[in-house]
Design an enzyme around this catalytic site. Structure first.
Site, mmCIF file in Angstrom:
data_model
loop_
_atom_site.group_PDB
_atom_site.id
_atom_site.type_symbol
_atom_site.label_atom_id
_atom_site.label_comp_id
_atom_site.label_asym_id
_atom_site.label_seq_id
_atom_site.Cartn_x
_atom_site.Cartn_y
_atom_site.Cartn_z
ATOM 1 C CD GLU A 12 69.979 24.035 75.669
ATOM 2 O OE1 GLU A 12 70.202 24.241 76.849
ATOM 3 O OE2 GLU A 12 70.620 23.231 74.973
ATOM 4 C CG ASP A 207 67.464 14.520 83.669
ATOM 5 O OD1 ASP A 207 67.520 14.962 82.534
ATOM 6 O OD2 ASP A 207 68.416 13.913 84.160
HETATM 7 N N1 SAH Z 1 65.344 13.265 72.903
HETATM 8 C C1 SAH Z 1 66.387 14.228 72.760
HETATM 9 C C2 SAH Z 1 67.679 13.532 72.975
HETATM 10 C C3 SAH Z 1 68.305 14.073 74.166
HETATM 11 S S1 SAH Z 1 69.631 13.193 74.784
HETATM 12 C C4 SAH Z 1 66.236 14.884 71.444
HETATM 13 O O1 SAH Z 1 65.296 14.614 70.751
HETATM 14 O O2 SAH Z 1 67.044 15.762 71.067
HETATM 15 C C5 SAH Z 1 69.864 14.132 76.249
HETATM 16 C C6 SAH Z 1 70.627 15.416 76.098
HETATM 17 O O3 SAH Z 1 70.587 16.126 77.328
HETATM 18 C C7 SAH Z 1 72.095 15.205 75.806
HETATM 19 O O4 SAH Z 1 72.524 16.274 74.995
HETATM 20 C C8 SAH Z 1 72.749 15.221 77.196
HETATM 21 O O5 SAH Z 1 73.945 15.948 77.181
HETATM 22 C C9 SAH Z 1 71.742 15.907 78.117
HETATM 23 N N2 SAH Z 1 71.237 15.164 79.291
HETATM 24 C C10 SAH Z 1 70.223 15.620 80.067
HETATM 25 N N3 SAH Z 1 69.943 14.749 81.049
HETATM 26 C C11 SAH Z 1 70.800 13.699 80.902
HETATM 27 C C12 SAH Z 1 70.974 12.461 81.608
HETATM 28 N N4 SAH Z 1 70.199 12.137 82.631
HETATM 29 N N5 SAH Z 1 71.941 11.609 81.180
HETATM 30 C C13 SAH Z 1 72.704 11.925 80.111
HETATM 31 N N6 SAH Z 1 72.571 13.097 79.401
HETATM 32 C C14 SAH Z 1 71.641 13.972 79.779
#
Ligand code: SAH
Length: 241
Positions: A12, A207
């Protein structure tokens, strides 16, 4: 007036770095901060990092070391209210920490010593962000729904339908009906509250925080979220002029 733009994910942020005039990278606390100008306005870009503590540290550095006078956050989130679908946008009005529980000493969800469960976003900055969201989506030729309301943050990637339902029901029962769940916003809102700095946040729904969230999330980030964030923030900085 320096505007800080916090992104949750590198995908982003990349487009914004490319748009930056006179970019300068500064390292602090193991993080990279990008100073420069967007539409003639001083900005500093940062990755929040993931989770409440990391995001609070990043927000504090933006304010203390980079003199940010307003903060805007873009990221993705899981939709948990009925009707908040993948591809929709949520602009936060308020934040609650769904994993804050110092009961029975303090009411469930209350942040101890603040006497409150929720932290507000700035109304004026949030209106500007909504306007920018609408014009950004229009530029992309997208018809996504834009919701405004409460967002819940906590140190958990919510990725099971039952867990999402339970979390939503428990918050609802306490009078906090969240639209979406993510991992940083409430922490940044609390830091901005402490400093009296305006804060606004938008999250694209990647999601539904359900059993396929771990598959939907990375696909969405790669294919969609970065384009949303860039178009919206470009419009936002243009409109703030
Ligand atoms: N695998 C990712 C980690 C992402 S954690 C990486 O490599 O960078 C998920 C991120 O998206 C967090 O910043 C959170 O704020 C957001 N997010 C999206 N869907 C989410 C969900 N179902 N529950 C919690 N956070 C979520």
């Amino acid at each position: 007036m320096t505007t800080a733009i916090l992104s949750a994910l590198a995908e982003e942020q990349q487009g914004l770095i490319e748009l930056l005039h006179r970019p300068r990278r500064v390292e602090r606390a193991g993080r990279s901060f990008w100073q420069g100008e967007l539409h003639g306005q001083p900005v500093v870009l940062a990755l929040s990092r993931i989770g409440k503590v990391a995001a609070a540290t990043t927000a504090t550095i933006l304010i203390e070391a980079f003199d940010a006078q307003r903060l805007v956050f873009t990221g993705v989130a899981g939709g948990i209210a009925p009707g908040v679908q993948v591809g929709d946008v949520v602009v936060a009005q308020e934040f609650v920490q769904h994993d804050m529980d110092a009961s029975p000493l303090f009411p469930r969800y209350q942040v101890p010593l603040y006497g409150r469960e929720r932290f507000d976003c700035d109304a004026v900055l949030s209106s500007a962000l909504i306007a920018a969201t609408r014009s950004g989506l229009q530029q992309l030729g997208l018809q996504a729904a834009v919701h405004q309301g409460l967002v819940a943050s906590g140190d958990r990637f919510v990725s099971a339908a039952q867990e999402a339902r339970d979390l939503h029901a428990a918050l609802n029962a306490a009078g906090h009906a969240p639209l979406a769940v993510e991992m940083e916003g409430a922490a940044v809102a609390q830091v901005c509250h402490d400093y009296g700095i305006p804060f606004a946040a938008m999250r694209t729904i990647s999601d539904r925080a359900d059993d396929t969230a771990h598959l939907d999330f990375p696909k969405f980030v790669r294919e969609v979220a970065s384009r949303y964030a860039l178009a919206i923030l470009d419009a936002f900085m243009y409109e703030l002029k």
